[in-house]
Structures are given as structure tokens and as C-alpha cells.
Design an enzyme around this catalytic site. Structure first.
Site, mmCIF file in Angstrom:
data_model
loop_
_atom_site.group_PDB
_atom_site.id
_atom_site.type_symbol
_atom_site.label_atom_id
_atom_site.label_comp_id
_atom_site.label_asym_id
_atom_site.label_seq_id
_atom_site.Cartn_x
_atom_site.Cartn_y
_atom_site.Cartn_z
ATOM 1 N N HIS A 19 -5.144 -21.239 50.951
ATOM 2 C CA HIS A 19 -6.428 -21.486 50.278
ATOM 3 C C HIS A 19 -7.349 -22.258 51.212
ATOM 4 C CE1 HIS A 19 -8.724 -22.106 46.332
ATOM 5 N NE2 HIS A 19 -9.435 -22.733 47.254
ATOM 6 N N HIS A 21 -11.417 -21.916 52.979
ATOM 7 C CA HIS A 21 -12.693 -21.194 53.073
ATOM 8 C C HIS A 21 -13.178 -21.225 54.518
ATOM 9 C CE1 HIS A 21 -13.190 -20.919 48.656
ATOM 10 N NE2 HIS A 21 -12.479 -22.042 48.673
ATOM 11 N N GLY A 170 -16.881 -20.719 42.998
ATOM 12 C CA GLY A 170 -18.168 -21.049 42.397
ATOM 13 C C GLY A 170 -18.037 -21.773 41.075
ATOM 14 N N HIS A 197 -10.250 -18.907 41.533
ATOM 15 C CA HIS A 197 -10.320 -20.349 41.305
ATOM 16 C C HIS A 197 -10.357 -20.570 39.785
ATOM 17 C CE1 HIS A 197 -11.425 -20.456 45.496
ATOM 18 N NE2 HIS A 197 -11.739 -21.736 45.492
ATOM 19 N N GLU A 200 -9.971 -25.943 38.076
ATOM 20 C CA GLU A 200 -10.419 -26.987 39.015
ATOM 21 C C GLU A 200 -11.526 -27.759 38.292
ATOM 22 O OE1 GLU A 200 -12.647 -25.638 42.414
ATOM 23 O OE2 GLU A 200 -12.326 -27.478 43.552
ATOM 24 N N ASP A 278 -8.432 -26.212 51.497
ATOM 25 C CA ASP A 278 -9.707 -25.822 50.874
ATOM 26 C C ASP A 278 -10.856 -25.775 51.901
ATOM 27 O OD1 ASP A 278 -11.023 -24.872 48.685
ATOM 28 O OD2 ASP A 278 -11.152 -26.767 47.601
ATOM 29 N N ASP A 279 -11.442 -26.914 52.236
ATOM 30 C CA ASP A 279 -12.581 -26.981 53.185
ATOM 31 C C ASP A 279 -12.359 -28.139 54.161
ATOM 32 O OD1 ASP A 279 -14.335 -24.971 51.837
ATOM 33 O OD2 ASP A 279 -14.225 -26.415 50.204
HETATM 34 ZN ZN LIG Z 1 -11.546 -23.228 47.118
#
Ligand SMILES: [Zn+2]
Length: 336
Positions: A19, A21, A170, A197, A200, A278-279
Site C-alpha cells: 500500500h 502511493h 479519496g 480504501h 480509514e 502509504d505516502d
Molecule cells: Zn492510501
């Protein structure tokens, strides 16, 4: 293989990430070069100020910063450039395999197509041979189901560039999973894997809907499953995997602290969990740090960490043959 003893075991151990991005993983030096290419930005006078820029007051501020950053990604060659840098960075962390999300929207240049982007991204990724990366297209729920219908043929055509699945990121609250039921069905028929997603920002109902309506192979996050005991039972019983992103959840305020993160509970209840970042270049985390903090704060021992790394292999979208190959690479690695 030369072993760097100064690095921690968490850094040295071979890892898998499911996971992540793409544009949240751009190394700062690479993003800095892109910002300069487009004339610089007064809010970041030098490269060291990028770190400050990536500290967020709240989730909205994070989203604003995400959009700010995307204005410097304009041409296909930018995507080739940043993809090579991302692959290089992941490989240097001993990540052997990754599944990476990207979307065609939210970029300033609306002429960029999914196929064009997938090809540009693949060109960059394929320059780094130490890591294998497959791609998942994020439908971006805020663009609505109509947009998803429009881009699905392009996604299917992009399979030749290593696109193996679709995801749904999103605003979870405004765009619940059931709106995308038909698109997920069509994607599945076209041989694509699926994740979404859920749980969350929104509660357990979003996870139920991802399971029952979208029939997903995996849940992105699923952090809030704990609010519904029956759901946790169901995840365990049916072996539905959660792509858990602990530090991201703390940074965006989904959980208060790692100590309070339910990942320990899910693990103990036999829900298949993998650990992800994630990021990472926007949250300042790394996969090694994720595992290290889980060990420190939630008492995960190395065997449990190995189990979660195996979970990532097992619940990846690779073929069974490729999973076996990857698992044996992990086991036979000198740092395993
Ligand atoms: Zn994510």
C-alpha cells in the site's frame, strides 16, 4: 552481498510493500528538481524547507499539500523521472517487491492518459532491476463512478505495463463503495485484482460495503474494523487481508498513537495484516521504521514481523508461482 552492520535489522531484512502511493513516495531531491524545472515555488525557497512543507495541521492540510505537489508533475517524462527515483529509493531499503498506486487525475495537464502514464511510469521503474513493482490504478472516488466507467478501458489496456489491479482512494464518507459496484465487477471480469480504501476515514460500514458490494481481494487500511466485533470475526474467518499503515494513521489522526493502533488486536485475532507506508515521503516514515515502532510500542517480536512480511507475499496480487519465488527470496536472504 556486502552487509552494512550499521543499519538496523529492520532496515536490512528483505521487505514487501502493498500500500504505497507513487506520488507520495517521491524522494525530496527528485521533487525538488521537478519544482525547479517549473520555475520554483516561493513557499519552498530551498530543498530543506520541503520537510517543513510536509508537516500538516490536519487531514485537510495534508490533502491541500498533496494537490500543491501535483502541480509539478506535468509531462510523461516527469513520471518516468520520478518513477525511477521511487524504485531506486525502495530498492535501497531492501524492499524486494511492491504494489504501487497511481491515478490519472488531479494533475494539471488533463491530456495525460492512463495508458500514457502507465507506460511512462513503467519506463522509469524498469530501469531499476533490484525490485519488482506492479501497478494499481486508483479510481479516485471523488471523481465519481461516471469517471471510473470512462477510464476503465484505459486501465484494462494498461495491463501490458504491469497494471494488475484497481483501488479506490479519496473521500470515503462522500463516496461510499457501493457506488462503484458495477465497475469492480467489470474490472474483475477483465482479470484485474481489487482493493479499496475503507475504514480509514469512514467506519466499519464502509468495510462491509467494500466486501459485500465490491467483493475486494484486500482492504486498504481497514483501521476502524475494531469498532465492529462481528466484522473482525468475519475478516479472520474469510481471511480478508488488511493493508495496515500504522504511522500514516497516526499522522492523519485516524488513531491517537501507535500504542493505541488496533494492528496488534487484528494480528492476535488472525486477521491477515500486512504493514505499509502509504505516502512515506509526505509522512516522513519508512517501512523499516513501521516495523521498528511496532516492535517497540506493541511488542511485535521478529517472528511476528516475519509472519507479517509473509502475509504481504501471500496477499499480494502476484501469481502463485511468483509468490513462491518471492517467499523463497525472503527466506534465503542472509538477513532474514
Ligand atoms: Zn492510501
Amino acid at each position: 552481498m556486502r552487509i552494512d552492520r550499521k543499519k538496523s535489522w529492520y532496515e536490512r531484512v528483505p521487505k514487501v510493500e502493498l500500500h504505497l502511493h507513487l506520488t507520495g513516495a517521491i524522494p525530496h531531491e527528485t521533487l525538488w528538481e521537478l519544482i525547479q524545472k517549473y520555475g520554483g515555488d516561493t513557499s519552498v525557497p530551498d530543498i530543506s524547507t520541503l520537510e517543513e512543507k510536509f508537516k500538516y495541521r490536519d487531514f485537510m492540510h495534508f490533502l491541500e499539500t498533496w494537490v500543491w505537489k501535483n502541480q509539478f508533475l506535468r509531462e510523461y517524462e516527469d513520471f518516468t523521472f520520478l518513477s525511477e527515483a521511487v524504485a531506486c529509493d525502495l530498492a535501497s531499503q531492501n524492499i524486494l517487491y511492491a504494489e504501487v498506486f497511481f491515478s490519472s487525475s488531479r494533475f494539471r495537464n488533463e491530456d495525460l492518459t492512463i495508458q500514457g502514464l502507465a507506460e511512462a511510469v513503467r519506463t522509469g521503474l524498469s530501469r531499476i532491476t533490484e525490485i519488482e513493482i506492479n501497478l494499481i490504478i486508483d479510481l479516485v472516488r471523488d471523481n465519481g463512478p461516471e469517471n471510473a466507467v470512462e477510464i476503465l478501458p484505459g486501465i484494462i489496456e494498461s495491463k501490458e505495463f504491469g497494471v494488475i489491479g484497481i483501488g479506490l482512494g479519496g473521500n470515503e464518507k462522500s463516496y461510499p463503495p457501493h457506488l462503484f459496484t458495477d465497475i469492480y465487477e467489470k474490472a474483475r471480469q477483465a482479470g484485474l485484482h481489487t482493493t479499496a480504501h475503507a475504514g480509514e476515514a469512514a467506519g466499519p460500514e464502509s468495510i462491509w460495503s467494500a466486501i459485500n458490494n465490491l467483493k475486494v481481494d484486500r482492504i486498504g487500511h481497514g483501521t476502524r474494523s475494531i469498532e465492529d466485533e462481528k466484522l473482525v470475526d468475519y475478516l479472520a474467518e474469510h481471511g480478508i487481508p488488511l493493508e495496515i499503515c500504522p504511522i500514516s494513521n497516526v499522522k492523519t489522526g485516524v488513531v491517537e498513537s501507535i500504542k493505541k493502533h488496533p494492528v496488534r488486536y487484528y494480528y492476535d485475532r488472525n486477521v491477515p495484516v500486512s504493514i505499509n507506508t502509504d505516502d512515506p515521503k509526505m509522512f516522513g516514515n519508512s517501512l523499516a521504521e513501521e516495523y521498528e515502532i511496532l516492535a517497540k510500542e506493541l511488542g511485535f517480536i521478529r517472528d511476528e514481523i516475519r509472519t507479517m512480511l509473509f502475509n504481504a507475499v501471500r496477499t499480494s496480487f502476484l501469481s502463485d508461482d511468483k509468490k513462491r519465488e518471492l517467499a523463497s527470496k525472503l527466506i534465503n536472504h542472509p538477513e532474514w
